[in-house]
Design an enzyme around this catalytic site. Structure first.
Site, mmCIF file in Angstrom:
data_model
loop_
_atom_site.group_PDB
_atom_site.id
_atom_site.type_symbol
_atom_site.label_atom_id
_atom_site.label_comp_id
_atom_site.label_asym_id
_atom_site.label_seq_id
_atom_site.Cartn_x
_atom_site.Cartn_y
_atom_site.Cartn_z
ATOM 1 N N PHE A 46 0.858 -1.191 0.000
ATOM 2 C CA PHE A 46 0.000 0.000 0.000
ATOM 3 C C PHE A 46 0.889 1.234 0.000
ATOM 4 O O PHE A 46 1.747 1.382 0.869
ATOM 5 C CB PHE A 46 -0.941 0.031 1.203
ATOM 6 C CG PHE A 46 -1.885 1.202 1.144
ATOM 7 C CD1 PHE A 46 -3.010 1.159 0.331
ATOM 8 C CD2 PHE A 46 -1.630 2.366 1.861
ATOM 9 C CE1 PHE A 46 -3.870 2.257 0.242
ATOM 10 C CE2 PHE A 46 -2.483 3.457 1.778
ATOM 11 C CZ PHE A 46 -3.598 3.405 0.973
ATOM 12 N N ASP A 68 9.197 2.483 1.912
ATOM 13 C CA ASP A 68 8.013 3.194 2.374
ATOM 14 C C ASP A 68 7.801 2.827 3.841
ATOM 15 O O ASP A 68 7.362 1.726 4.162
ATOM 16 C CB ASP A 68 6.794 2.812 1.517
ATOM 17 C CG ASP A 68 5.535 3.564 1.951
ATOM 18 O OD1 ASP A 68 5.550 4.176 3.036
ATOM 19 O OD2 ASP A 68 4.539 3.526 1.200
ATOM 20 N N LYS A 74 2.641 9.361 8.722
ATOM 21 C CA LYS A 74 1.679 9.065 9.794
ATOM 22 C C LYS A 74 1.966 9.688 11.170
ATOM 23 O O LYS A 74 1.359 10.663 11.532
ATOM 24 C CB LYS A 74 1.465 7.560 9.888
ATOM 25 C CG LYS A 74 0.677 7.054 8.671
ATOM 26 C CD LYS A 74 0.065 5.685 8.867
ATOM 27 C CE LYS A 74 -1.037 5.427 7.872
ATOM 28 N NZ LYS A 74 -0.621 4.840 6.597
HETATM 29 C C1 LIG Z 1 -0.896 5.108 5.153
HETATM 30 C C2 LIG Z 1 0.130 4.736 4.185
HETATM 31 C C3 LIG Z 1 0.338 5.479 3.003
HETATM 32 C C4 LIG Z 1 -0.537 6.648 2.609
HETATM 33 O O1 LIG Z 1 -0.452 7.703 3.522
HETATM 34 P P1 LIG Z 1 -1.580 8.857 3.545
HETATM 35 O O2 LIG Z 1 -1.101 9.783 4.621
HETATM 36 O O3 LIG Z 1 -2.875 8.200 3.828
HETATM 37 O O4 LIG Z 1 -1.560 9.525 2.233
HETATM 38 C C5 LIG Z 1 1.363 5.088 2.165
HETATM 39 N N1 LIG Z 1 2.153 4.037 2.463
HETATM 40 C C6 LIG Z 1 1.990 3.305 3.583
HETATM 41 C C7 LIG Z 1 2.914 2.177 3.873
HETATM 42 C C8 LIG Z 1 0.961 3.612 4.473
HETATM 43 O O5 LIG Z 1 0.770 2.866 5.570
#
Ligand SMILES: *Cc1c(COP(=O)(O)O)cnc(C)c1O
Length: 390
Positions: A128, A215, A244
């Site tokens: 994700f 990420d 986050k």
């Molecule tokens: C939550 C998340 C995102 C997206 O972040 P947003 O602040 O919702 O745009 C991208 N990568 C990972 C691994 C995430 O957990």
């Protein structure tokens, strides 16, 4: 529910009114233990006095100037991020998705520098990376992508935690210039790879001249038991996305890079009107200071062990529990059947939990959790899971 809001979320039937530490109170005065932290965001808990004080003080001085001027708090944040990550430079934006977009733009620039017109990125099944078009195209979920075609091209997908698959793509596709990976997959249900996975990715990238992009939007900032989850191995990525928990709830993200990859952006090539304003950056500095001063990485590791051990003792023998896994305060309990109904049942018992991929109970409690609260999470969730067995 107002009919004037677009229908993007399946919300629980409760509105929260205030919070303190690991606890939330709804509009009727009911109290809940928060084992999700607003999806891994409020790592210092709710209404942390130092965060509140920082926001109030800075809001009374200066919130926004745009990046027309020097912003000392943005510089202070970049220095702190470089210090905890080992990378060189930061671009500060407003969300995780935007941090991923910045990473992908840097990867494209680096590819073009190498004379490759259509640089490709290896991404993982189940990953994700966000909801904007490029981040969505990188995301390994057909369900999230469906209906939004044409997607951005240039992504090649392989199974997570599978080094051979990457070697195979490398041998047949000369346009690949980077790998984008979550060191622990969050949305996929807390998938922890083999202990040497990132190290092996690092060597492939070194050998082929590719960039390694991690990420860490969910796994970063002490949650896994280190500042960043890649630090469980002796590996430094070329690009790192973080967001986050960074400002404990104010919108912020950052893309970090090192070496040549950190030098590719120049004025006019990337930017953000809101990104890196004094309010969010000073708040993020406070968050990083509190995490360091209170040793929250170690705390996450200890509490995570306690919770995992608790679940293994309480649920280990149950046939419907197919896996109990995690690292630090990223915990997943996978069942052999849908677990979605447990969210509302937990709420009725005063506990906020999350379910991902239908069958995985996902817990991302705040890093300031106390032991009795950790034990309460184990007890309540174990009771609910046992209830499903009957
Ligand atoms: C939550 C998340 C995102 C997206 O972040 P947003 O602040 O919702 O745009 C991208 N990568 C990972 C691994 C995430 O957990």
């Amino acid at each position: 529910m107002s009919e004037h809001l677009m229908n993007t979320y399946a919300r629980m039937p409760v509105a929260m009114e205030r919070g303190e530490g690991a606890w939330l109170w709804d509009s009727e005065g009911n109290r809940y233990l928060d084992a999700v932290s607003g999806l891994g965001v409020t790592a210092l808990g709710h209404a942390h006095p130092r965060v509140t004080e920082t926001i109030a003080d800075q809001a009374g001085k200066l919130i926004h100037t745009a990046n027309l001027f020097q912003i000392p708090w943005q510089e202070a944040l970049a220095d702190r991020l470089a210090d905890v990550s080992g990378l060189d430079r930061a671009f500060v934006c407003n969300s995780g998705t935007e941090a991923v977009e910045c990473a992908l733009k840097i990867i494209r620039l680096a590819g073009h520098e190498r004379g490759i017109d259509t640089p490709g990125v290896i991404v993982m099944d189940g990953s994700f990376h966000g909801r904007t078009l490029a981040a969505l195209s990188a995301t390994g979920s057909r369900k999230a992508q469906a209906g939004f075609e044409p997607l951005v091209s240039g992504f090649v997908r392989v199974p997570f935690n599978d080094i051979d698959a990457i070697e195979k793509v490398a041998d047949r596709d000369p346009s690949i210039t980077a790998v984008l990976v979550e060191p622990i997959q969050g949305e996929a249900g807390i998938q922890v790879p083999d202990a040497d996975y990132l190290g092996r990715l690092r060597s492939i990238c070194n050998r082929r001249g590719w960039l390694l992009a991690c990420d860490e939007i969910q796994s970063g900032l002490c949650r896994s038991g280190h500042w960043y989850a890649h630090q469980h191995e002796d590996v430094v990525p070329d690009i790192l996305t973080t967001a986050k928990a960074l400002a404990n709830g104010l919108p912020i993200g950052a893309c970090l890079a090192r070496g040549a990859a950190a030098e590719l952006l120049s004025p006019g090539r990337h930017g953000s009107t809101f990104g890196g304003n004094p309010l969010v950056c000073r708040t993020a500095c406070t968050v990083l200071d509190v995490m360091r001063e209170e040793g929250l990485a170690d705390r996450a590791a200890q509490l995570g062990e306690r919770i995992l051990t608790g679940f293994r003792e309480a649920l280990g023998g149950l046939p419907l529990v197919t896996d109990i896994r995690g690292r630090g305060l990223m915990i997943g309990i996978e069942l052999d059947r849908p677990a979605t109904a447990l969210k509302d049942q937990a709420l009725e018992q005063g506990l906020v939990i999350n379910v991902t991929r239908e069958k995985v109970i996902r817990l991302l409690p705040p890093l300031i959790l106390e032991e009795p609260e950790a034990d309460r999470i184990v007890e309540t969730v174990s009771g609910l899971v046992r209830g499903l067995a009957d």
